[in-house]
Motif scaffolding. Structure first.
Motif: not given
Length: 370
Positions: A62-65, A45-46, A87-90, A79-81
């Motif tokens: 994994a995490a990002d702002s 999970i991102v 990633v397979d699914v958002i 999209k960049a993250v």
């Protein structure tokens, strides 16, 4: 493992990488736990959020702002993250983000990334309650509440009077909004002194108190004025599919705070399930979403709103055997879905969980450090 146990991030490669957006929102931890709980796939999970201290960052691999959803950079950064993390699914959790993701859906899918949102037209109809109710009137659907859309002071007062005020209570809110934000109940018997001195802040007021505030605005806001529904509130959680009947679970709200369910009972309500199925078809909806109904004084259910994302209190469904978040991911991946055996009568009570932030360290959920 039960849903109430703390689920630690796996820190390993999973066979499915799911990006959950809006991990700082209430209920995000439930969604993350639900995705980890399924036996259908091993989820990596991102998490992303526009708050760098989002509480959900303590629960993901994994995490990002990212920028807020109204930023021109939102889609580009998401999209960049997604590309970087494979990633397979958002899986979006916020109404504010869903419209942008829906418009950009094809560009994500060109990169092999599935986005769990309905099409833009379906979203524009269901996230604006004025348009939502207008369409239901055209369809002659019985769940439509009595309503008016007012754009001026005089139209507002006329609508309030037409719905029976001051003999009856009346509701109003902005047509576009989520989780009943801005909903106000006009009650001619509202005790202002008791509200001031003895009660917590609430959403009840009077026409006389509201008008001066509305008249101060430079441009009178569009307002949806609707009948007050005194009966019980119910929710139907749905996974709408293009290639089959939706999966539907109905439940009651026995207690709410700030428009969010804190306790809920999974109860089989055939009339509501039937209406939700019809609404999925009428509006061409897809993926996880939530319908909110309330009963009138004659025990007739009316639609309050459609939330075009998974409910933040979906834990009740998960506990009853319908892991709606995980089923949504399976559907997005084109996998066959199992039969769902719902255990009616499951009761959920929600509690809060703390997250600790230590300088120079990753955020940690309180239960994991004690």
């Amino acid at each position: 493992m039960t849903l109430l146990e703390t689920v630690r991030p796996s820190n390993r490669d999973g066979d499915v990488t799911v990006m959950v957006t809006g991990v700082g929102t209430p209920g995000a931890s439930c969604i993350i736990r639900s995705l980890r709980q399924t036996d259908a796939f091993d989820a990596r999970i991102v998490g992303v959020d526009d708050d760098p201290n989002a509480h959900g960052f303590s629960l993901v691999d994994a995490a990002d702002s990212v920028p807020p959803s109204d930023s021109d950079r939102f889609i580009h950064e998401v999209k960049a993250v997604a590309r970087r993390e494979g990633v397979d699914v958002i899986f979006p959790l916020l109404t504010e983000e869903i419209q942008s993701l829906s418009v950009a859906k094809q560009s994500f899918e060109d990169d092999g990334i599935r986005v769990m949102v309905s099409n833009p037209r379906a979203l524009s109809l269901t996230t604006d309650n004025g348009r939502l109710y207008d369409e239901l009137v055209k369809q002659g659907h019985p769940v439509t509440p009595e309503f008016y859309v007012a754009s001026t002071r005089d139209e507002f007062v006329e609508a309030v009077r037409a719905l029976g005020y001051p003999e009856s209570r009346v509701c109003f809110k902005r047509p576009v909004g989520s989780e009943m934000r801005g909903l106000r109940v006009l009650d001619p018997e509202f005790d202002r002194f008791s509200a001031l001195m003895e009660r917590k802040p609430g959403n009840t007021t009077t026409l006389e108190d509201v008008l001066p505030v509305l008249e101060e605005t430079t441009e009178f806001p569009d307002l949806l004025v609707m009948e007050y529904l005194p009966g019980e509130e119910y929710s139907v959680d749905a996974l709408a599919r293009e290639d089959g009947d939706p999966i539907l679970v109905s439940r009651s709200f026995t207690d709410t705070h700030d428009g969010r369910s804190s306790t809920s009972m999974v109860e089989k309500e055939p009339a509501l399930i039937k209406s939700a199925r019809e609404l999925c078809e009428i509006f061409d909806l897809e993926y996880n979403l939530n319908f909110q109904f309330k009963y009138g004084s004659d025990w007739t259910p009316k639609l309050i709103e459609v939330n075009p994302h998974v409910s933040r209190s979906v834990a009740a469904c998960v506990g009853a055997g319908a892991n709606m978040p995980a089923l949504g991911v399976q559907y997005a991946l084109g996998r066959d879905l199992p039969d769902v055996d719902i255990e009616w009568g499951v009761h959920m009570t929600r509690c809060w969980q703390e997250v600790l932030y230590t300088p120079g360290k990753e955020p940690t959920s309180f239960s994991r450090c004690c």
